[in-house]
Motif scaffolding. Structure first.
Motif, PDB file in Angstrom:
ATOM      1  N   ALA A   6      33.998  48.647  43.918  1.00  0.00           N
ATOM      2  CA  ALA A   6      34.510  47.282  43.731  1.00  0.00           C
ATOM      3  C   ALA A   6      35.871  47.302  43.050  1.00  0.00           C
ATOM      4  O   ALA A   6      36.111  48.076  42.115  1.00  0.00           O
ATOM      5  CB  ALA A   6      33.525  46.445  42.912  1.00  0.00           C
ATOM      6  N   ILE A   7      36.772  46.455  43.531  1.00  0.00           N
ATOM      7  CA  ILE A   7      38.123  46.327  42.977  1.00  0.00           C
ATOM      8  C   ILE A   7      38.175  45.059  42.146  1.00  0.00           C
ATOM      9  O   ILE A   7      37.786  43.982  42.612  1.00  0.00           O
ATOM     10  CB  ILE A   7      39.173  46.266  44.105  1.00  0.00           C
ATOM     11  N   PHE A   8      38.668  45.160  40.916  1.00  0.00           N
ATOM     12  CA  PHE A   8      38.644  44.009  40.019  1.00  0.00           C
ATOM     13  C   PHE A   8      39.926  43.187  40.114  1.00  0.00           C
ATOM     14  O   PHE A   8      41.001  43.689  40.446  1.00  0.00           O
ATOM     15  CB  PHE A   8      38.399  44.453  38.580  1.00  0.00           C
ATOM     16  N   GLY A   9      39.760  41.912  39.804  1.00  0.00           N
ATOM     17  CA  GLY A   9      40.886  40.995  39.787  1.00  0.00           C
ATOM     18  C   GLY A   9      40.497  39.714  39.069  1.00  0.00           C
ATOM     19  O   GLY A   9      39.400  39.598  38.511  1.00  0.00           O
ATOM     20  N   ILE A  44      30.841  31.254  38.756  1.00  0.00           N
ATOM     21  CA  ILE A  44      32.103  31.994  38.775  1.00  0.00           C
ATOM     22  C   ILE A  44      33.223  30.964  38.679  1.00  0.00           C
ATOM     23  O   ILE A  44      33.338  30.076  39.533  1.00  0.00           O
ATOM     24  CB  ILE A  44      32.248  32.839  40.060  1.00  0.00           C
ATOM     25  N   GLU A  45      34.033  31.086  37.621  1.00  0.00           N
ATOM     26  CA  GLU A  45      35.024  30.065  37.329  1.00  0.00           C
ATOM     27  C   GLU A  45      36.442  30.642  37.364  1.00  0.00           C
ATOM     28  O   GLU A  45      36.638  31.860  37.309  1.00  0.00           O
ATOM     29  CB  GLU A  45      34.760  29.461  35.943  1.00  0.00           C
ATOM     30  N   VAL A  46      37.414  29.743  37.441  1.00  0.00           N
ATOM     31  CA  VAL A  46      38.818  30.156  37.381  1.00  0.00           C
ATOM     32  C   VAL A  46      39.059  30.881  36.058  1.00  0.00           C
ATOM     33  O   VAL A  46      38.660  30.409  34.997  1.00  0.00           O
ATOM     34  CB  VAL A  46      39.747  28.947  37.525  1.00  0.00           C
ATOM     35  N   GLY A  47      39.699  32.036  36.142  1.00  0.00           N
ATOM     36  CA  GLY A  47      39.943  32.874  34.976  1.00  0.00           C
ATOM     37  C   GLY A  47      38.966  34.028  34.867  1.00  0.00           C
ATOM     38  O   GLY A  47      39.231  34.989  34.132  1.00  0.00           O
ATOM     39  N   ASP A  48      37.851  33.971  35.576  1.00  0.00           N
ATOM     40  CA  ASP A  48      36.872  35.053  35.512  1.00  0.00           C
ATOM     41  C   ASP A  48      37.436  36.343  36.071  1.00  0.00           C
ATOM     42  O   ASP A  48      38.247  36.353  37.008  1.00  0.00           O
ATOM     43  CB  ASP A  48      35.596  34.674  36.289  1.00  0.00           C
ATOM     44  N   ARG A  61      34.169  29.060  48.025  1.00  0.00           N
ATOM     45  CA  ARG A  61      35.180  30.095  48.265  1.00  0.00           C
ATOM     46  C   ARG A  61      36.040  30.235  47.018  1.00  0.00           C
ATOM     47  O   ARG A  61      36.380  29.248  46.368  1.00  0.00           O
ATOM     48  CB  ARG A  61      36.067  29.744  49.468  1.00  0.00           C
ATOM     49  N   TRP A  62      36.378  31.455  46.696  1.00  0.00           N
ATOM     50  CA  TRP A  62      37.182  31.755  45.520  1.00  0.00           C
ATOM     51  C   TRP A  62      38.423  32.532  45.930  1.00  0.00           C
ATOM     52  O   TRP A  62      38.364  33.404  46.809  1.00  0.00           O
ATOM     53  CB  TRP A  62      36.378  32.583  44.514  1.00  0.00           C
ATOM     54  N   GLY A  63      39.555  32.217  45.302  1.00  0.00           N
ATOM     55  CA  GLY A  63      40.758  33.014  45.469  1.00  0.00           C
ATOM     56  C   GLY A  63      40.854  34.014  44.331  1.00  0.00           C
ATOM     57  O   GLY A  63      40.687  33.640  43.171  1.00  0.00           O
ATOM     58  N   VAL A  64      41.088  35.286  44.655  1.00  0.00           N
ATOM     59  CA  VAL A  64      41.122  36.339  43.651  1.00  0.00           C
ATOM     60  C   VAL A  64      42.386  37.169  43.831  1.00  0.00           C
ATOM     61  O   VAL A  64      42.675  37.646  44.938  1.00  0.00           O
ATOM     62  CB  VAL A  64      39.883  37.265  43.764  1.00  0.00           C
ATOM     63  N   VAL A  65      43.149  37.328  42.754  1.00  0.00           N
ATOM     64  CA  VAL A  65      44.317  38.217  42.753  1.00  0.00           C
ATOM     65  C   VAL A  65      43.874  39.545  42.156  1.00  0.00           C
ATOM     66  O   VAL A  65      43.423  39.602  41.006  1.00  0.00           O
ATOM     67  CB  VAL A  65      45.480  37.618  41.944  1.00  0.00           C
ATOM     68  N   LEU A  66      43.979  40.617  42.944  1.00  0.00           N
ATOM     69  CA  LEU A  66      43.467  41.930  42.549  1.00  0.00           C
ATOM     70  C   LEU A  66      44.458  42.679  41.663  1.00  0.00           C
ATOM     71  O   LEU A  66      45.675  42.648  41.902  1.00  0.00           O
ATOM     72  CB  LEU A  66      43.152  42.765  43.785  1.00  0.00           C
ATOM     73  N   ASP A  67      43.920  43.378  40.659  1.00  0.00           N
ATOM     74  CA  ASP A  67      44.765  44.184  39.771  1.00  0.00           C
ATOM     75  C   ASP A  67      45.556  45.215  40.567  1.00  0.00           C
ATOM     76  O   ASP A  67      46.722  45.486  40.270  1.00  0.00           O
ATOM     77  CB  ASP A  67      43.899  44.907  38.729  1.00  0.00           C
ATOM     78  N   ARG A  68      44.905  45.795  41.568  1.00  0.00           N
ATOM     79  CA  ARG A  68      45.558  46.806  42.403  1.00  0.00           C
ATOM     80  C   ARG A  68      46.828  46.252  43.033  1.00  0.00           C
ATOM     81  O   ARG A  68      47.880  46.909  43.053  1.00  0.00           O
ATOM     82  CB  ARG A  68      44.588  47.249  43.494  1.00  0.00           C
ATOM     83  N   ASP A  69      46.752  45.026  43.549  1.00  0.00           N
ATOM     84  CA  ASP A  69      47.904  44.420  44.207  1.00  0.00           C
ATOM     85  C   ASP A  69      48.983  44.042  43.203  1.00  0.00           C
ATOM     86  O   ASP A  69      50.182  44.123  43.510  1.00  0.00           O
ATOM     87  CB  ASP A  69      47.471  43.196  45.004  1.00  0.00           C
ATOM     88  N   VAL A  70      48.576  43.634  42.002  1.00  0.00           N
ATOM     89  CA  VAL A  70      49.551  43.290  40.959  1.00  0.00           C
ATOM     90  C   VAL A  70      50.346  44.524  40.555  1.00  0.00           C
ATOM     91  O   VAL A  70      51.569  44.457  40.344  1.00  0.00           O
ATOM     92  CB  VAL A  70      48.851  42.667  39.740  1.00  0.00           C
ATOM     93  N   GLU A  71      49.679  45.670  40.459  1.00  0.00           N
ATOM     94  CA  GLU A  71      50.367  46.908  40.081  1.00  0.00           C
ATOM     95  C   GLU A  71      51.423  47.289  41.110  1.00  0.00           C
ATOM     96  O   GLU A  71      52.473  47.830  40.760  1.00  0.00           O
ATOM     97  CB  GLU A  71      49.352  48.041  39.939  1.00  0.00           C
ATOM     98  N   LYS A 109      54.227  39.041  43.232  1.00  0.00           N
ATOM     99  CA  LYS A 109      54.099  38.689  44.646  1.00  0.00           C
ATOM    100  C   LYS A 109      52.708  38.999  45.182  1.00  0.00           C
ATOM    101  O   LYS A 109      52.424  38.773  46.366  1.00  0.00           O
ATOM    102  CB  LYS A 109      55.132  39.462  45.482  1.00  0.00           C
ATOM    103  N   ALA A 110      51.827  39.500  44.346  1.00  0.00           N
ATOM    104  CA  ALA A 110      50.478  39.861  44.788  1.00  0.00           C
ATOM    105  C   ALA A 110      49.761  38.628  45.337  1.00  0.00           C
ATOM    106  O   ALA A 110      49.726  37.591  44.679  1.00  0.00           O
ATOM    107  CB  ALA A 110      49.691  40.469  43.639  1.00  0.00           C
ATOM    108  N   PRO A 111      49.184  38.732  46.543  1.00  0.00           N
ATOM    109  CA  PRO A 111      48.517  37.569  47.136  1.00  0.00           C
ATOM    110  C   PRO A 111      47.111  37.372  46.587  1.00  0.00           C
ATOM    111  O   PRO A 111      46.525  38.283  45.994  1.00  0.00           O
ATOM    112  CB  PRO A 111      48.464  37.937  48.624  1.00  0.00           C
ATOM    113  N   ALA A 112      46.558  36.205  46.787  1.00  0.00           N
ATOM    114  CA  ALA A 112      45.157  35.941  46.459  1.00  0.00           C
ATOM    115  C   ALA A 112      44.330  36.138  47.722  1.00  0.00           C
ATOM    116  O   ALA A 112      44.677  35.623  48.785  1.00  0.00           O
ATOM    117  CB  ALA A 112      44.990  34.527  45.930  1.00  0.00           C
ATOM    118  N   ILE A 113      43.261  36.918  47.610  1.00  0.00           N
ATOM    119  CA  ILE A 113      42.370  37.099  48.751  1.00  0.00           C
ATOM    120  C   ILE A 113      41.236  36.084  48.665  1.00  0.00           C
ATOM    121  O   ILE A 113      40.862  35.645  47.574  1.00  0.00           O
ATOM    122  CB  ILE A 113      41.814  38.541  48.811  1.00  0.00           C
ATOM    123  N   VAL A 114      40.705  35.697  49.812  1.00  0.00           N
ATOM    124  CA  VAL A 114      39.622  34.723  49.864  1.00  0.00           C
ATOM    125  C   VAL A 114      38.285  35.456  49.781  1.00  0.00           C
ATOM    126  O   VAL A 114      38.057  36.439  50.491  1.00  0.00           O
ATOM    127  CB  VAL A 114      39.686  33.884  51.154  1.00  0.00           C
TER     128      VAL A 114
END
Length: 347
Positions: free
Chosen positions: A37-40, A81-85, A49-59, A64-69
């Motif tokens: 599992a990749i964290f974000g 599961i809430e915004v900020g989690d 549906r949740w939008g998640v920005v992954l740490d991997r993409d931020v690095e 410019k890291a996108p949010a995945i659905v």
């Protein structure tokens, strides 16, 4: 198969065995470990549906890291599961259009901003998770400031492990100093963010942090968000004629603060305008326990002391304090009174 009396008789040779049917699979309580599992961070939440920005993409991509659905994995059940989690994600994490990943892990929260519908409701609603600062937005006029809302927001921040900051808008319409002075004894920073005020002080507060913004409708919260994050395009409205603002934000959303070097500069989490702020999950001892000097004094109070002072508590040890501790005790008494007051459920 032989026909008997107008019907048919069957033997075991006619029974079809389907080993791949769902009902024939052995049941197990084992769950996959999802070590891959990749964290974000959750940035949006909307209808399953949740939008998640992954740490991997931020690095790799910085701001410019996108949010995945993502959807919530079945094994998480109805876990909120809430915004900020902080969540762990598996599946298609490419962020290509039409792809859908799964949230399979929820990390322990470092802070939680909670509220209830009223002070008797046992159901806690998580407003934001893992924010380290709370910007409590209040207008000094149109609508007039509501100390009860600010006090209740301060309680929620203190108890939820967020650092509160009071942001006063519409300072061009009235002098904000008198209202700001009400909270000086609590050592809560106050910043001005009217339309004519420079935002340097606010930007210093939020830079490099995850900051949640909270305020009742009509105080200019969305206008402030649009100034801090110019491409946010948060809807703004006017104050209604009945004294309560129109709701102009309907969903919490995490927005990137603009950066000059391509590296993340922090997040602003804009929350919907709040009309009620119940604190059924908070009691007086929790609030007093947040301040070391007051907690020590409270040990000398008689049993059952509400710490509100005379006439309700003529022997409250807070009255023996001096200097800054005495001023802080009076400010905390205001918080305790706000906690008891039913009229501050709604704004």
């Amino acid at each position: 198969m032989a026909k008997r009396g107008g019907g048919y008789s069957y033997d075991e040779s006619y029974v079809k065995v389907r080993p791949n049917r769902r009902g024939t699979r052995p049941r197990t309580k084992d769950r996959p470990a999802h070590d891959d599992a990749i964290f974000g961070m959750v940035t949006t939440k909307d209808r399953g549906r949740w939008g998640v920005v992954l740490d991997r993409d931020v690095e790799i991509l910085g701001d410019k890291a996108p949010a995945i659905v993502c959807m919530r994995a079945r094994e998480l059940g109805r876990t909120a599961i809430e915004v900020g989690d902080r969540v762990g994600v598996v599946g298609d994490t490419t962020a290509r259009p039409g792809t859908l990943a799964r949230i399979v892990k929820l990390a322990k929260r470092q802070s939680v901003l909670r509220r209830t519908a009223d002070d008797t409701d046992p159901y806690e609603r998580i407003v934001v998770a893992n924010a380290d600062r709370l910007l409590i937005v209040s207008a000094v006029a149109d609508p007039p400031p509501r100390a009860g809302f600010v006090e209740r927001s301060l309680i929620a921040a203190f108890v939820g492990n967020l650092q509160p900051v009071i942001a006063l808008t519409k300072s061009d319409l009235a002098d904000p100093s008198e209202f700001a002075q009400e909270f000086a004894a609590l050592d809560v920073p106050v910043v001005l963010c009217g339309v004519d005020d420079d935002l340097a002080a606010v930007q210093k507060v939020v830079h490099g942090h995850i900051t949640a913004l909270i305020g009742h409708s009509g105080v200019g919260k969305s206008t402030l968000v649009n100034r801090l994050v110019p491409n946010a395009d948060r809807a703004v409205g006017v104050v209604s004629g009945v004294g309560k603002g129109r709701h102009t934000s309907t969903q919490s959303v995490a927005l990137r603060l603009p950066s000059t070097d391509g590296k993340p500069a922090g997040w602003i989490i804009d929350t919907p305008g709040i009309r009620s702020f119940g604190l059924a999950h908070v009691d007086a001892e929790q609030i007093v326990g947040l301040f070391e000097d007051l907690a020590a004094a409270a040990e000398k109070c008689p049993r059952g002391c509400s710490h509100l002072g005379p006439p309700a508590d003529p022997e409250c040890a807070f009255d023996e304090l001096t200097g800054a501790s005495w001023r802080r005790a009076q400010a905390v008494r205001s918080l305790l009174e706000a906690l008891r007051s039913k009229q501050d459920w709604e704004f």
